[in-house]
Design a protein around this motif. Structure first.
Motif, PDB file in Angstrom:
ATOM      1  N   TYR A   4       4.644 -17.328   7.245  1.00 10.70           N
ATOM      2  CA  TYR A   4       3.913 -16.614   6.202  1.00 10.70           C
ATOM      3  C   TYR A   4       4.841 -16.073   5.118  1.00 10.70           C
ATOM      4  O   TYR A   4       4.431 -15.232   4.307  1.00 10.70           O
ATOM      5  CB  TYR A   4       3.140 -15.433   6.816  1.00 10.70           C
ATOM      6  CG  TYR A   4       2.224 -15.813   7.945  1.00 10.70           C
ATOM      7  CD1 TYR A   4       1.097 -16.601   7.723  1.00 10.70           C
ATOM      8  CD2 TYR A   4       2.471 -15.387   9.247  1.00 10.70           C
ATOM      9  CE1 TYR A   4       0.249 -16.952   8.750  1.00 10.70           C
ATOM     10  CE2 TYR A   4       1.631 -15.733  10.293  1.00 10.70           C
ATOM     11  CZ  TYR A   4       0.519 -16.508  10.040  1.00 10.70           C
ATOM     12  OH  TYR A   4      -0.316 -16.856  11.069  1.00 10.70           O
ATOM     13  N   THR A   5       6.089 -16.553   5.091  1.00  8.13           N
ATOM     14  CA  THR A   5       7.092 -16.013   4.168  1.00  8.13           C
ATOM     15  C   THR A   5       6.607 -16.027   2.720  1.00  8.13           C
ATOM     16  O   THR A   5       6.768 -15.044   1.984  1.00  8.13           O
ATOM     17  CB  THR A   5       8.406 -16.815   4.279  1.00  8.13           C
ATOM     18  OG1 THR A   5       8.843 -16.813   5.641  1.00  8.13           O
ATOM     19  CG2 THR A   5       9.474 -16.203   3.392  1.00  8.13           C
ATOM     20  N   ASN A   6       6.028 -17.129   2.290  1.00  6.34           N
ATOM     21  CA  ASN A   6       5.571 -17.262   0.903  1.00  6.34           C
ATOM     22  C   ASN A   6       4.051 -17.210   0.784  1.00  6.34           C
ATOM     23  O   ASN A   6       3.478 -17.650  -0.219  1.00  6.34           O
ATOM     24  CB  ASN A   6       6.092 -18.576   0.322  1.00  6.34           C
ATOM     25  CG  ASN A   6       7.613 -18.632   0.290  1.00  6.34           C
ATOM     26  OD1 ASN A   6       8.254 -17.712  -0.201  1.00  6.34           O
ATOM     27  ND2 ASN A   6       8.191 -19.698   0.837  1.00  6.34           N
ATOM     28  N   CYS A   7       3.414 -16.667   1.814  1.00  7.35           N
ATOM     29  CA  CYS A   7       1.948 -16.586   1.829  1.00  7.35           C
ATOM     30  C   CYS A   7       1.485 -15.360   1.040  1.00  7.35           C
ATOM     31  O   CYS A   7       2.131 -14.308   1.060  1.00  7.35           O
ATOM     32  CB  CYS A   7       1.475 -16.509   3.278  1.00  7.35           C
ATOM     33  SG  CYS A   7      -0.293 -16.248   3.463  1.00  7.35           S
ATOM     34  N   PHE A 116      -6.180 -16.816   2.049  1.00  8.96           N
ATOM     35  CA  PHE A 116      -4.724 -16.799   1.936  1.00  8.96           C
ATOM     36  C   PHE A 116      -4.244 -18.090   1.270  1.00  8.96           C
ATOM     37  O   PHE A 116      -4.798 -19.165   1.506  1.00  8.96           O
ATOM     38  CB  PHE A 116      -4.071 -16.694   3.315  1.00  8.96           C
ATOM     39  CG  PHE A 116      -4.495 -15.496   4.113  1.00  8.96           C
ATOM     40  CD1 PHE A 116      -3.826 -14.294   3.989  1.00  8.96           C
ATOM     41  CD2 PHE A 116      -5.579 -15.565   4.984  1.00  8.96           C
ATOM     42  CE1 PHE A 116      -4.199 -13.184   4.725  1.00  8.96           C
ATOM     43  CE2 PHE A 116      -5.971 -14.465   5.728  1.00  8.96           C
ATOM     44  CZ  PHE A 116      -5.285 -13.273   5.594  1.00  8.96           C
ATOM     45  N   ALA A 117      -3.197 -17.981   0.480  1.00  7.20           N
ATOM     46  CA  ALA A 117      -2.574 -19.153  -0.142  1.00  7.20           C
ATOM     47  C   ALA A 117      -1.126 -19.243   0.320  1.00  7.20           C
ATOM     48  O   ALA A 117      -0.450 -18.227   0.485  1.00  7.20           O
ATOM     49  CB  ALA A 117      -2.634 -19.051  -1.661  1.00  7.20           C
ATOM     50  N   GLY A 118      -0.652 -20.477   0.539  1.00  4.92           N
ATOM     51  CA  GLY A 118       0.755 -20.679   0.853  1.00  4.92           C
ATOM     52  C   GLY A 118       1.147 -20.505   2.303  1.00  4.92           C
ATOM     53  O   GLY A 118       2.305 -20.230   2.598  1.00  4.92           O
ATOM     54  N   VAL A 119       0.203 -20.664   3.235  1.00  4.19           N
ATOM     55  CA  VAL A 119       0.560 -20.649   4.651  1.00  4.19           C
ATOM     56  C   VAL A 119       1.311 -21.946   4.959  1.00  4.19           C
ATOM     57  O   VAL A 119       0.904 -23.031   4.524  1.00  4.19           O
ATOM     58  CB  VAL A 119      -0.698 -20.559   5.541  1.00  4.19           C
ATOM     59  CG1 VAL A 119      -0.311 -20.593   7.012  1.00  4.19           C
ATOM     60  CG2 VAL A 119      -1.476 -19.292   5.235  1.00  4.19           C
ATOM     61  N   SER A 120       2.405 -21.841   5.708  1.00  5.37           N
ATOM     62  CA  SER A 120       3.240 -23.019   5.978  1.00  5.37           C
ATOM     63  C   SER A 120       3.264 -23.345   7.463  1.00  5.37           C
ATOM     64  O   SER A 120       3.489 -22.478   8.301  1.00  5.37           O
ATOM     65  CB  SER A 120       4.667 -22.755   5.486  1.00  5.37           C
ATOM     66  OG  SER A 120       5.496 -23.877   5.729  1.00  5.37           O
ATOM     67  N   ILE A 121       3.006 -24.617   7.780  1.00  8.41           N
ATOM     68  CA  ILE A 121       3.095 -25.117   9.156  1.00  8.41           C
ATOM     69  C   ILE A 121       3.954 -26.375   9.137  1.00  8.41           C
ATOM     70  O   ILE A 121       3.628 -27.350   8.458  1.00  8.41           O
ATOM     71  CB  ILE A 121       1.709 -25.453   9.732  1.00  8.41           C
ATOM     72  CG1 ILE A 121       0.814 -24.214   9.756  1.00  8.41           C
ATOM     73  CG2 ILE A 121       1.837 -26.010  11.145  1.00  8.41           C
ATOM     74  CD1 ILE A 121      -0.550 -24.470  10.349  1.00  8.41           C
TER      75      ILE A 121
END
Length: 348
Positions: A4-7, A116-121
Motif C-alpha cells: 500500500y506504499t503508493n496507495c 482506493f487507487a494504486g494498490v500493488s500486488i
C-alpha cells in the motif's frame, strides 16, 4: 503480499445498517464523507487496510455458480466502471446487507464503502473497493481545558485498531470473480458465516495458496481421524507423520502427489488408505483434486498452526516432538502406570 506504499484513499461513504429482525433502522447518508483532512484520511487508511497485509484470496460466487448474479460483485463492478458512482453503489450495498440481516445475533454497525487507487500486488498496480463494518463501539473520555479550567466529556466511537468485518475487492481477474480478501473477527460461527457466505458469497480461489492449504487440511484430517481407524498406531506415530508432512512442504518448492506419498507415507497400505480418504474428503467438501502445484509459503506458514507436534500427558506434561520418534519409547509398568522413555545426547 499486498503493498500500500503508493496507495491513496479516494472516496469513502458510510451508512448505519441495523438488524431488520430486531426492529433496528437502516440510516443512509446523502453524500460521501469529507476526508480532505489529512489526519482523518490517515486514520481511516490505517483502520481499513492494516489488517490486510498478507491475506488469502477468494472470488465471488452465487447460489447457481454464476458470480455475475452476485449483488456485491455487480455493485463493486459498477464502482470500478465509474468511481463517481461509489456513493450510489454504497447505498445499494447497505440496502442489500440490511435485507439479509435477519438473524437476531447479527449486530448493527457502521458500514463503510471506500475506493482506493494504486494498490500493488506482485508489482502490478490496481484499484480496489473496500467494504468495512464496525460493530463494536468503545467508550472513551475527552479532557478539555479553557484557561485553568478543565472538563471531561464522555464519548463513544470506533477503535481504529480493531476492524470487525472487512472485505477488499481488487480490480483484477474480473472474468473469474475478482480477487477478494476478507476479515471477520466474529467469535460466533453463525455471524462469520453470514458475512462471508450470505452477504459476500465467496469461494476459495483455485490458486496455489488454496491448493497448498487444502492438501495440508486433507493430510491433517487423515492423520488425526482416519489413520487410527485403518491402522494400529500410537500418538507418536501420528505426530511423526505430521512432522514429515510439514517438512515436505517446508523443503519443497513444488508439490507432486506421488513423490509426497513415497517420501512421507511410505507404506503401500497407508498410501491406498490415504488416497481413498483424500478422494472422499474432497468430494464432501467440494475441493478440486490437483496432483501437482507450486507450494505457497504463505499457506504453509498459516497451516503450521494446526500441525501441532505436542504429546499431552494428563495435565502434567507436554512433550514437543520435532523429529526422530525412535528416540521415544512407550511402555506400561506392572502396576498399570503408563510411561514414555526419552533418549537424548545433550541437554541445553
Amino acid at each position: 503480499m499486498i503493498d500500500y506504499t503508493n496507495c491513496t484513499l479516494e472516496q469513502v461513504a458510510v451508512h448505519v445498517v441495523g438488524n431488520k429482525t430486531n426492529g433496528e433502522e437502516l440510516k443512509l447518508s446523502k453524500t460521501p464523507l469529507d476526508v480532505e483532512d489529512e489526519k482523518i484520511r490517515s486514520m481511516l487508511f490505517k483502520f481499513f487496510l492494516s489488517p490486510f497485509i498478507a491475506p488469502e484470496f477468494h472470488a465471488f460466487t452465487f447460489s447457481n455458480g454464476d458470480f455475475t448474479m452476485n449483488p456485491v460483485f455487480t455493485f463493486s463492478d459498477q464502482i470500478f466502471e465509474s468511481s463517481k458512482s461509489l456513493h450510489k453503489q454504497s447505498v445499494n450495498l447497505a440496502k442489500h446487507l440490511f435485507e439479509l440481516s435477519l438473524h437476531p445475533q447479527i449486530k448493527a454497525g457502521d458500514l463503510f464503502v471506500a475506493y482506493f487507487a494504486g494498490v500493488s500486488i506482485d508489482g502490478y498496480k490496481m484499484n480496489a473497493v473496500g467494504i468495512f463494518k464496525s460493530e463494536n463501539r468503545q467508550e472513551f473520555l475527552k479532557v478539555a481545558s479553557e484557561g485553568n479550567e478543565f472538563s471531561v466529556q464522555h464519548l463513544d466511537g470506533i477503535n481504529i485498531e480493531k476492524l470487525d468485518k472487512g472485505c477488499l475487492i481488487l480490480n483484477t481477474e474480473k472474468e473469474s470473480g475478482f480477487k477478494v480478501c476478507i476479515l471477520d473477527r466474529s467469535n460466533k460461527a453463525s455471524e462469520a458465516q453470514f458475512w462471508k457466505d450470505s452477504f459476500l458469497q465467496l469461494k476459495p480461489r483455485n490458486d496455489d495458496f488454496h491448493r497448498t492449504k487444502a492438501f495440508l487440511d486433507v493430510t491433517k484430517n487423515y492423520v488425526t481421524k482416519q489413520m487410527t481407524e485403518d491402522f494400529e498406531v500410537t500418538k507418536t506415530d501420528q505426530i511423526d507423520l505430521l512432522n514429515r508432512s510439514a517438512d515436505y512442504f517446508k523443503t519443497h518448492e513444488s508439490f507432486d502427489k506421488k513423490e509426497f506419498e513415497e517420501e512421507v507415507l511410505q507404506d503401500t497400505g497407508m498410501i491406498k488408505s490415504f488416497r481413498q480418504f483424500d478422494k472422499q474428503y474432497r468430494e464432501e467438501n467440494d475441493i478440486e483434486a490437483v496432483d501437482d502445484f507450486e507450494i505457497s509459503p504463505q499457506a504453509v506458514k498459516k497451516q503450521m498452526k494446526i500441525f501441532k507436534s505436542v504429546l499431552k500427558l494428563d495435565k502434567n506434561f507436554h512433550i514437543y516432538i520435532h523429529g526422530n520418534t525412535e528416540l521415544i519409547e512407550q511402555g506400561v509398568e506392572k502396576d498399570g502406570r503408563k510411561f514414555y522413555k526419552i533418549y537424548f545426547k545433550e541437554e541445553k
